[in-house]
Design a protein around this motif. Structure first.
Motif, PDB file in Angstrom:
ATOM      1  N   CYS A 135       0.773  -1.106   0.072  1.00  0.00           N
ATOM      2  CA  CYS A 135       0.006   0.086   0.110  1.00  0.00           C
ATOM      3  C   CYS A 135       0.843   1.212   0.266  1.00  0.00           C
ATOM      4  N   MET A 136       0.236   2.385  -0.462  1.00  0.00           N
ATOM      5  CA  MET A 136       0.775   3.677  -0.277  1.00  0.00           C
ATOM      6  C   MET A 136      -0.433   4.724   0.062  1.00  0.00           C
ATOM      7  N   ARG A 137       0.061   5.319   1.181  1.00  0.00           N
ATOM      8  CA  ARG A 137      -1.054   6.205   1.554  1.00  0.00           C
ATOM      9  C   ARG A 137      -0.679   7.636   1.432  1.00  0.00           C
ATOM     10  N   GLN A 138      -1.780   8.440   1.082  1.00  0.00           N
ATOM     11  CA  GLN A 138      -1.532   9.878   0.619  1.00  0.00           C
ATOM     12  C   GLN A 138      -2.679  10.730   0.957  1.00  0.00           C
ATOM     13  N   MET A 139      -2.628  12.167   1.109  1.00  0.00           N
ATOM     14  CA  MET A 139      -3.661  13.233   1.226  1.00  0.00           C
ATOM     15  C   MET A 139      -3.846  13.530  -0.089  1.00  0.00           C
ATOM     16  N   LEU A 140      -5.058  13.425  -0.507  1.00  0.00           N
ATOM     17  CA  LEU A 140      -5.643  13.942  -1.785  1.00  0.00           C
ATOM     18  C   LEU A 140      -6.977  14.693  -1.841  1.00  0.00           C
ATOM     19  N   THR A 141      -6.819  15.744  -2.484  1.00  0.00           N
ATOM     20  CA  THR A 141      -8.186  16.519  -2.689  1.00  0.00           C
ATOM     21  C   THR A 141      -8.960  15.788  -3.687  1.00  0.00           C
ATOM     22  N   SER A 142     -10.116  16.276  -3.803  1.00  0.00           N
ATOM     23  CA  SER A 142     -11.207  15.546  -4.825  1.00  0.00           C
ATOM     24  C   SER A 142     -10.566  15.607  -6.344  1.00  0.00           C
ATOM     25  N   ASP A 143      -9.841  16.825  -6.396  1.00  0.00           N
ATOM     26  CA  ASP A 143      -9.547  16.896  -7.740  1.00  0.00           C
ATOM     27  C   ASP A 143      -8.257  16.151  -8.148  1.00  0.00           C
ATOM     28  N   ASP A 144      -7.593  15.575  -7.190  1.00  0.00           N
ATOM     29  CA  ASP A 144      -6.403  14.807  -7.397  1.00  0.00           C
ATOM     30  C   ASP A 144      -6.796  13.333  -7.644  1.00  0.00           C
ATOM     31  N   LEU A 171      -2.308 -11.075  -5.578  1.00  0.00           N
ATOM     32  CA  LEU A 171      -3.913 -12.006  -5.163  1.00  0.00           C
ATOM     33  C   LEU A 171      -5.274 -11.502  -5.476  1.00  0.00           C
ATOM     34  N   GLY A 172      -5.024 -10.172  -5.729  1.00  0.00           N
ATOM     35  CA  GLY A 172      -6.260  -9.291  -5.983  1.00  0.00           C
ATOM     36  C   GLY A 172      -6.232  -8.182  -6.718  1.00  0.00           C
ATOM     37  N   THR A 173      -7.336  -7.583  -6.871  1.00  0.00           N
ATOM     38  CA  THR A 173      -7.481  -6.409  -7.724  1.00  0.00           C
ATOM     39  C   THR A 173      -7.350  -5.003  -6.967  1.00  0.00           C
ATOM     40  N   PRO A 174      -7.051  -3.935  -7.432  1.00  0.00           N
ATOM     41  CA  PRO A 174      -6.838  -2.794  -6.645  1.00  0.00           C
ATOM     42  C   PRO A 174      -7.895  -2.479  -5.845  1.00  0.00           C
ATOM     43  N   MET A 175      -7.345  -1.908  -4.739  1.00  0.00           N
ATOM     44  CA  MET A 175      -8.542  -1.215  -3.622  1.00  0.00           C
ATOM     45  C   MET A 175      -8.191   0.142  -3.092  1.00  0.00           C
ATOM     46  N   THR A 176      -9.024   0.876  -2.645  1.00  0.00           N
ATOM     47  CA  THR A 176      -8.767   2.080  -2.021  1.00  0.00           C
ATOM     48  C   THR A 176      -9.451   2.300  -0.577  1.00  0.00           C
ATOM     49  N   GLY A 207      -8.320  17.957   1.401  1.00  0.00           N
ATOM     50  CA  GLY A 207      -7.523  16.823   1.443  1.00  0.00           C
ATOM     51  C   GLY A 207      -8.160  15.451   2.313  1.00  0.00           C
ATOM     52  N   ASN A 208      -8.080  14.389   1.870  1.00  0.00           N
ATOM     53  CA  ASN A 208      -8.583  13.230   2.447  1.00  0.00           C
ATOM     54  C   ASN A 208      -7.422  12.153   2.540  1.00  0.00           C
ATOM     55  N   ASP A 209      -7.544  11.326   3.663  1.00  0.00           N
ATOM     56  CA  ASP A 209      -6.372  10.558   3.860  1.00  0.00           C
ATOM     57  C   ASP A 209      -7.116   8.972   3.116  1.00  0.00           C
ATOM     58  N   THR A 210      -6.117   8.993   1.836  1.00  0.00           N
ATOM     59  CA  THR A 210      -6.562   7.800   0.972  1.00  0.00           C
ATOM     60  C   THR A 210      -5.254   6.713   1.039  1.00  0.00           C
TER      61      THR A 210
END
Length: 274
Positions: free
Chosen positions: A139-148, A172-177, A188-191
């Motif tokens: 995984c990778m965790r980022q702060m992203l705005t809705s536009d990003d 083992l699986g498909t991408p997930m958020t 910004g949202n913690d995604t």
């Protein structure tokens, strides 16, 4: 030589716009009379202006056009070819989205003709109570705005797939958020972007399994808010409460779906009985 007025008339571009293009360095007059400031364009510049107009009609931004014009001839041809293909995909994607919207509007009109609410489709969304298994996720965790977000999905999932390929990891699986947020924040949202793999390596963590309220969306991601509303309502009505961050699993790769209706997304709400 052509006066700015003549040049404007032939190319169907206002003199005000031509002056602005001069300011930003997109196309500058071939000559400027130092005594009266009159601007003159050469006959050769007609083709350049027509080229600019052509790219504008393809919805290229002025910055994108300027970047193409600033390249030398050899680079420009290759870059333009690539840019046109990219822009065509972008426009096709928008056309697909508009077609999907038109279909939704038609469905809403039909529903109203039958005396139903335009939100009646929400009642058709099915919620299931499922027991999920623990997952080992890269995984990778980022702060992203809705536009990003739109760009973020491609950017960060691509990085994860690059790591998987480079380290020869077992997919083992498909991408997930996973959305680590208490409320929506346009700033910004913690995604967290994640993909389930077999091996435990740097960048992996455990995603605990457990009881989840789950619903499936078949269609455009723009409808995900409806799924979230349905799940939140179900959780409240059925006497459950959220115990962890909700997450989405992208069963279908949107890049391989020719029709938005073919896109399948699973949404999970980890819950427990109150």
């Amino acid at each position: 030589m052509l006066s700015i007025g003549e040049f404007s008339k032939i190319c169907e571009v206002s003199t005000k716009t031509l002056r602005y293009y001069d300011e930003i360095g997109l196309i500058t007059p071939d000559q400027i009379n130092p005594e009266n400031g009159y601007r003159y364009y050469s006959i050769k510049q007609l083709k350049k202006m027509l080229f600019i107009n052509r790219l504008k009609s393809y919805h290229f931004s002025l910055d994108e056009i300027k970047a193409i014009l600033e390249l030398d001839k050899n680079q420009s041809e290759d870059h333009l070819y690539s840019a046109l293909h990219s822009k065509r995909r972008e426009i096709q994607s928008k056309l697909n989205a508009f077609e999907y919207t038109l279909n939704q509007m038609s469905a809403d009109i039909l529903a109203m003709e039958k005396g139903l609410s335009v939100l009646s489709y929400i009642d058709e969304l099915e919620v299931k109570l499922v027991e999920t298994q623990p997952l080992n996720i890269l995984c990778m965790r980022q702060m992203l705005t809705s536009d990003d977000h739109a760009a973020g999905y491609g950017k960060y999932f691509s990085r994860l797939y690059e790591i998987i390929a480079r380290e020869k990891l077992t997919l083992l699986g498909t991408p997930m958020t996973i959305y680590h947020r208490a409320e929506y924040n346009p700033a910004g949202n913690d995604t967290e972007f994640a993909i389930s793999i077999k091996e435990t390596v740097k960048g992996t963590r455990d995603l605990s399994g457990g009881l989840c309220a789950m619903s499936v969306l078949k269609g455009s991601y723009s409808q995900l808010t409806s799924v979230y509303a349905k799940l939140r309502e179900w959780v409240e009505v059925e006497g459950y409460e959220l115990v962890n961050s909700p997450y989405e699993i992208y069963v279908t790769d949107p890049n391989h779906a020719t029709d938005p209706e073919e896109i399948i997304t699973e949404v999970y709400f980890p819950v427990k009985k109150k």
